[in-house]
Design a protein around this motif. Structure first.
Motif, PDB file in Angstrom:
ATOM      1  N   CYS A  28       0.847  -1.191   0.000  1.00 46.82           N
ATOM      2  CA  CYS A  28       0.000   0.000   0.000  1.00 46.82           C
ATOM      3  C   CYS A  28       0.882   1.241   0.000  1.00 46.82           C
ATOM      4  N   PHE A  29       0.274   2.389   0.082  1.00 51.56           N
ATOM      5  CA  PHE A  29       1.038   3.627   0.203  1.00 51.56           C
ATOM      6  C   PHE A  29       1.518   3.791   1.636  1.00 51.56           C
ATOM      7  N   ILE A  76       8.345  13.609  -8.898  1.00 46.13           N
ATOM      8  CA  ILE A  76       8.118  13.357  -7.470  1.00 46.13           C
ATOM      9  C   ILE A  76       8.215  11.859  -7.200  1.00 46.13           C
ATOM     10  N   GLY A  77       8.567  11.517  -5.964  1.00 47.05           N
ATOM     11  CA  GLY A  77       8.582  10.137  -5.506  1.00 47.05           C
ATOM     12  C   GLY A  77       7.433   9.922  -4.531  1.00 47.05           C
ATOM     13  N   ILE A  78       6.656   8.898  -4.765  1.00 49.44           N
ATOM     14  CA  ILE A  78       5.516   8.573  -3.901  1.00 49.44           C
ATOM     15  C   ILE A  78       5.839   7.263  -3.189  1.00 49.44           C
ATOM     16  N   PRO A  79       6.043   7.295  -1.874  1.00 44.96           N
ATOM     17  CA  PRO A  79       6.466   6.083  -1.159  1.00 44.96           C
ATOM     18  C   PRO A  79       5.359   5.043  -1.004  1.00 44.96           C
ATOM     19  N   THR A  80       5.725   3.800  -1.327  1.00 48.42           N
ATOM     20  CA  THR A  80       4.834   2.667  -1.098  1.00 48.42           C
ATOM     21  C   THR A  80       5.514   1.719  -0.119  1.00 48.42           C
ATOM     22  N   GLN A  81       4.709   0.952   0.576  1.00 43.60           N
ATOM     23  CA  GLN A  81       5.219   0.126   1.666  1.00 43.60           C
ATOM     24  C   GLN A  81       4.799  -1.333   1.485  1.00 43.60           C
ATOM     25  N   PHE A  82       5.742  -2.231   1.782  1.00 42.25           N
ATOM     26  CA  PHE A  82       5.488  -3.672   1.737  1.00 42.25           C
ATOM     27  C   PHE A  82       5.549  -4.187   3.162  1.00 42.25           C
ATOM     28  N   TYR A  83       4.457  -4.790   3.623  1.00 42.06           N
ATOM     29  CA  TYR A  83       4.380  -5.303   4.992  1.00 42.06           C
ATOM     30  C   TYR A  83       4.747  -6.779   5.016  1.00 42.06           C
ATOM     31  N   SER A  84       5.777  -7.103   5.803  1.00 43.47           N
ATOM     32  CA  SER A  84       6.236  -8.485   5.943  1.00 43.47           C
ATOM     33  C   SER A  84       7.008  -8.618   7.240  1.00 43.47           C
ATOM     34  N   ASN A  85       6.941  -9.784   7.837  1.00 43.77           N
ATOM     35  CA  ASN A  85       7.740 -10.079   9.028  1.00 43.77           C
ATOM     36  C   ASN A  85       8.776 -11.149   8.751  1.00 43.77           C
ATOM     37  N   TYR A  86       9.020 -11.423   7.465  1.00 43.21           N
ATOM     38  CA  TYR A  86       9.846 -12.565   7.104  1.00 43.21           C
ATOM     39  C   TYR A  86      10.888 -12.212   6.055  1.00 43.21           C
ATOM     40  N   ALA A 114      -0.114  -2.091 -16.080  1.00 44.46           N
ATOM     41  CA  ALA A 114       0.565  -2.292 -14.795  1.00 44.46           C
ATOM     42  C   ALA A 114       2.065  -2.078 -14.912  1.00 44.46           C
ATOM     43  N   TYR A 115       2.627  -1.499 -13.858  1.00 44.53           N
ATOM     44  CA  TYR A 115       4.071  -1.369 -13.704  1.00 44.53           C
ATOM     45  C   TYR A 115       4.492  -2.333 -12.596  1.00 44.53           C
ATOM     46  N   GLU A 116       5.614  -3.006 -12.766  1.00 45.62           N
ATOM     47  CA  GLU A 116       6.080  -3.984 -11.776  1.00 45.62           C
ATOM     48  C   GLU A 116       6.981  -3.351 -10.729  1.00 45.62           C
ATOM     49  N   MET A 117       6.910  -3.910  -9.533  1.00 43.95           N
ATOM     50  CA  MET A 117       7.834  -3.558  -8.464  1.00 43.95           C
ATOM     51  C   MET A 117       8.166  -4.849  -7.712  1.00 43.95           C
ATOM     52  N   THR A 118       9.453  -5.118  -7.512  1.00 39.87           N
ATOM     53  CA  THR A 118       9.892  -6.349  -6.855  1.00 39.87           C
ATOM     54  C   THR A 118      10.342  -6.051  -5.433  1.00 39.87           C
ATOM     55  N   TRP A 119      10.006  -6.959  -4.516  1.00 34.51           N
ATOM     56  CA  TRP A 119      10.400  -6.847  -3.113  1.00 34.51           C
ATOM     57  C   TRP A 119      11.355  -8.001  -2.815  1.00 34.51           C
ATOM     58  N   PRO A 120      12.673  -7.738  -2.863  1.00 35.88           N
ATOM     59  CA  PRO A 120      13.679  -8.802  -2.702  1.00 35.88           C
ATOM     60  C   PRO A 120      13.491  -9.602  -1.411  1.00 35.88           C
ATOM     61  N   ASN A 121      13.414 -10.912  -1.580  1.00 36.76           N
ATOM     62  CA  ASN A 121      13.301 -11.858  -0.469  1.00 36.76           C
ATOM     63  C   ASN A 121      12.137 -11.566   0.475  1.00 36.76           C
ATOM     64  N   VAL A 149      10.219   0.166   2.038  1.00 38.53           N
ATOM     65  CA  VAL A 149       9.567   1.261   1.319  1.00 38.53           C
ATOM     66  C   VAL A 149      10.283   1.453  -0.011  1.00 38.53           C
ATOM     67  N   GLN A 150       9.516   1.552  -1.087  1.00 37.78           N
ATOM     68  CA  GLN A 150      10.040   1.905  -2.403  1.00 37.78           C
ATOM     69  C   GLN A 150       9.144   2.982  -2.993  1.00 37.78           C
ATOM     70  N   ASN A 151       9.749   3.892  -3.748  1.00 38.55           N
ATOM     71  CA  ASN A 151       8.991   4.980  -4.355  1.00 38.55           C
ATOM     72  C   ASN A 151       8.482   4.621  -5.746  1.00 38.55           C
ATOM     73  N   ILE A 152       7.323   5.168  -6.060  1.00 37.07           N
ATOM     74  CA  ILE A 152       6.824   5.258  -7.433  1.00 37.07           C
ATOM     75  C   ILE A 152       7.170   6.672  -7.878  1.00 37.07           C
ATOM     76  N   TYR A 153       7.803   6.802  -9.043  1.00 36.49           N
ATOM     77  CA  TYR A 153       8.229   8.116  -9.521  1.00 36.49           C
ATOM     78  C   TYR A 153       7.360   8.568 -10.687  1.00 36.49           C
TER      79      TYR A 153
END
Length: 199
Positions: A44-45, A67-77, A129-136, A141-145
């Motif tokens: 999500c954002f 501009i950079g719009i921060p998005t967040q990936f929720y994980s505990n692993y 769609a645009y792809e974004m990868t979350w390593p491992n 947080v990664q930005n959408i530009y």
């Protein structure tokens, strides 16, 4: 006096009813430790400063600005796989009783573009769609530009959930962004789009 007594009785009944029914967090979809959710993540954002991100947030930019719009990936692993999520741009929604015309709609590729952190234009897939990868599968947080192109003034939306799909907040399965044999990534209904305003 009778009205006050009736109100107090109703409050007592509601309180007791809550104690014996759904006030328990035992079945909370967000609860850690449920093996069925061990490979379910949320994208999500970013929320900052206690202010909810998304849906109620607007970003303002000038012509020619990035501009950079921060998005967040929720994980505990940390996993062996790297989840891929998708994000989109779409016209803003019309206000009540408003009909959008071509003059009201900002067009990706004409009025703005999606770029990477180095300013290189990104190309969406056939679905937009645009792809974004979350390593491992690590949280972060990664930005959408977004870069405006000295085109029209106006606004559009950036989404972490397909604008072609409908989300039902009472049905968790409708929040799925991507689902594979290894993992599932879900959107959050109150935090899946922001508005970008080009001034």
């Amino acid at each position: 006096m009778k009205t006050i007594l009736n109100k107090l009785t109703l409050i007592c009944i509601l309180t007791i009813g809550c104690l014996f029914t759904g006030c328990s967090n035992d079945h909370d979809e967000w609860k850690d430790g449920d093996p069925a959710l061990a490979h379910v993540y949320y994208y999500c954002f970013e929320k900052w400063g206690g202010i909810p991100g998304g849906n109620d947030v607007s970003y303002f930019m000038k012509q020619g600005e990035t501009i950079g719009i921060p998005t967040q990936f929720y994980s505990n692993y940390t996993r062996k796989y790297s989840p891929v999520v998708y994000y989109y741009t779409a016209p803003r929604l019309p206000k009540k009783d408003e009909v959008l015309t071509e003059d009201d709609i900002l067009v990706c590729g004409t009025d703005y573009v999606v770029v990477d952190k180095d300013g290189n234009e990104l190309t969406p897939d056939a679905s937009g769609a645009y792809e974004m990868t979350w390593p491992n599968a690590q949280k972060g947080v990664q930005n959408i530009y977004i870069k405006s192109l000295n085109g029209k003034k106006g606004s559009f939306r950036v989404l972490t959930f397909s604008p072609d799909k409908k989300m039902d907040v009472t049905d968790v399965s409708t929040t799925s962004i991507v689902k594979t044999d290894e993992y599932e990534v879900r959107a959050i209904s109150e935090n899946y789009f922001v508005t970008v305003v080009i001034q």
